[in-house]
Write an enzyme that holds these catalytic residues in place. Structure first.
Site, PDB file in Angstrom:
ATOM      1  N   LYS A 176       0.888  -1.242   0.030  1.00 24.37           N
ATOM      2  CA  LYS A 176      -0.312  -0.019  -0.267  1.00 24.37           C
ATOM      3  C   LYS A 176       0.880   1.191   0.065  1.00 24.37           C
ATOM      4  CE  LYS A 176      -3.822  -2.436   2.165  1.00 24.37           C
ATOM      5  NZ  LYS A 176      -4.397  -2.827   3.358  1.00 24.37           N
ATOM      6  N   GLN A 214      -4.611  -1.946   9.873  1.00 22.76           N
ATOM      7  CA  GLN A 214      -4.478  -3.114   9.299  1.00 22.76           C
ATOM      8  C   GLN A 214      -4.875  -4.325  10.107  1.00 22.76           C
ATOM      9  OE1 GLN A 214      -3.358  -3.795   5.887  1.00 22.76           O
ATOM     10  NE2 GLN A 214      -3.991  -5.812   6.391  1.00 22.76           N
ATOM     11  N   ASP A 259     -10.660   2.471   4.669  1.00 19.65           N
ATOM     12  CA  ASP A 259     -11.089   1.076   4.543  1.00 19.65           C
ATOM     13  C   ASP A 259     -12.555   0.765   4.292  1.00 19.65           C
ATOM     14  OD1 ASP A 259      -9.078  -0.775   4.146  1.00 19.65           O
ATOM     15  OD2 ASP A 259      -8.813  -1.005   6.381  1.00 19.65           O
TER      16      ASP A 259
END
Ligand code: NDP
Length: 289
Positions: free
Chosen positions: A52, A96, A119
């Site tokens: 990412k 994460q 997200d």
């Protein structure tokens, strides 16, 4: 059979994002900034976060990573989230997953400012998505919609079967495809581990989205001729014949299923690259707001 090339589609989307980022900088705005929080040293998570970061930099998005030890307490993580919520330099951030067991995932997601929740996991974003309001949409389903659009795969009126009902893939995917909207208007069946007669259901599907986390679960005899199959799964399988000693595979038995499909995504190189591109797109959207 058409192989859906996620790398090519992601490259196209990233080019568009890079152009928009450059235009922002040209008009004296700051570059969008994506932060990632990594707790512990799960190897897969480390790889995802590094990818990412690399992808952000390539399109001109500023990237920062907060690496915390596996012993980080929930309170310490909540404090960092509070800091990132308030940090005007940061437009969007991700925590994460998975998190260590002693940390309550829901509490963490709920603590993120939904405007920075790139997200798309916060209940506010999920709720807005269900209602069809503009929102930050979970990156994997968002990426799949881009793939369907890129390959001009009609969803209107089609029978779509989504395998898996997780909060991050299956459930949002089923909602997006059934919405009264472009890339929606499908008749969606959402299947899970309690579904009975699964094969009967998948055999009727025009489009199957497989996101169940079981290697090569979807077999050739479960798919009708001409169906479109999108494989979300990603698994590392030991393989003595492979140079690295393992190979990557998805939730679909590609060899058998691809013989029957009109379109199919490979693993790797299908959904995975689109997930990252969609995350960058969400960061751009968050920065523009
Ligand atoms: P989860 O493990 O959270 O969810 C799996 C879902 O599949 C559950 O709803 C479960 O049902 C259902 N399921 C499991 N076994 C069966 C079965 N035998 N028959 C029918 N349904 C079943 O998975 P995720 O959604 O997080 O991920 C799915 C896959 O996608 C994984 O391989 C993951 O690694 C991959 N992934 C890939 C991404 C990418 O960018 N390429 C991004 C995210 C995930 P129940 O709810 O009843 O337990």
């Amino acid at each position: 059979m058409i192989l859906i090339d996620g790398r090519e589609a992601a490259a196209k989307l990233k080019k568009e994002i890079a152009r928009e980022v450059a235009a922002m900088i040209d008009s004296d705005m700051k570059a969008p900034h994506l932060a990632a929080v990594l707790v512990g040293d799960d190897p897969a998570s480390q790889t995802y976060v590094s990818s990412k970061e690399k992808a952000s930099r390539a399109v001109g998005i500023t990237s920062s990573i907060y690496r915390l030890s596996a012993k980080t307490t929930e309170k310490e993580l909540l404090d960092l989230i509070d800091f990132l919520n308030k940090d005007e330099e940061v437009d969007g951030f991700i925590v994460q997953l998975p998190l260590p067991n002693h940390i309550n995932v829901e509490r963490i997601i709920n603590a993120i400012d939904y405007r920075k929740d790139v997200d798309g996991f916060h209940p506010m974003n999920v709720g807005k998505m269900v209602l069809g309001e503009p929102s930050l949409i979970s990156a994997t389903p968002r990426g799949i919609l881009y793939l369907l659009e890129t390959y001009k795969i009609e969803t209107k009126g089609k029978n779509v079967v989504v395998l898996g009902r997780s909060n991050i893939v299956g459930t949002p995917m089923s909602i997006l495809l059934s919405r009264k909207a472009p890339n929606g208007d499908a008749t969606v069946t959402l299947c899970h581990s309690r579904t009975q007669n699964l094969k009967e259901i998948t055999l009727k599907a025009d489009i199957i989205i497989a996101a169940i986390g079981q290697p090569e679960f979807l077999k050739g005899n479960m798919v009708k001729e001409g169906a479109v199959v999108i494989d979300v799964g990603i698994h590392r399988i030991d393989d003595e014949k492979a140079a690295k000693g393992y190979r990557l595979t998805g939730d679909v038995d590609f060899k058998a299923v691809s013989k029957k499909t009109s379109h199919i995504t490979p693993v790797p190189g299908g959904v995975g690259p689109m997930t990252i591109a969609a995350l960058l797109k969400n960061t751009l959207l968050a920065a523009k707001k």
